[in-house]
Design a protein around this motif. Sequence first.
Motif: not given
Length: 139
Positions: A29-34, A22-25
């Motif tokens: 997700h944070q990388k892709l949204t930022q 989950k932490e990797h997901y």
Amino acid sequence: PLREQCCGKSTKFKKIDDSIHKEHYDRMHQKLTQNEKYAKKMSRIRSKTVEPVIGTLVNFTNMKRVNTRGIKNANKHVLMASLTYNLKKYLRFIIKKTSVLAQVISLKQGKCFVFSKRAFSDFKNAIVSYSNIYNLNYN
């Protein structure tokens, strides 16, 4: 008191699953949204590398539906499909040796080639005849 609103009348519990990754997901997700440029770049890379493989597996190796019982048999089915894909891919990279070597020779090179070929055959014939004479004298 809120169980009926959360779960409904018929179910007695609600289960929330989290993966061990989950932490990797969440990080991805944070990388892709930022970063929108990074997200577009990653989606282009994925569309070139992963999605054609999945399309080939679904369309040509019967992966639309897995007709097995149990997760182990489903894993075997996916493994065999990926193995066939990789073998087909590997067979495309085997170099075939040609039995005939063809070359384009200009007229000037052709004259030199014919001269050198004739000189080589004369030289070879001289060696063969000399060895025959030598063998006759030796015996």
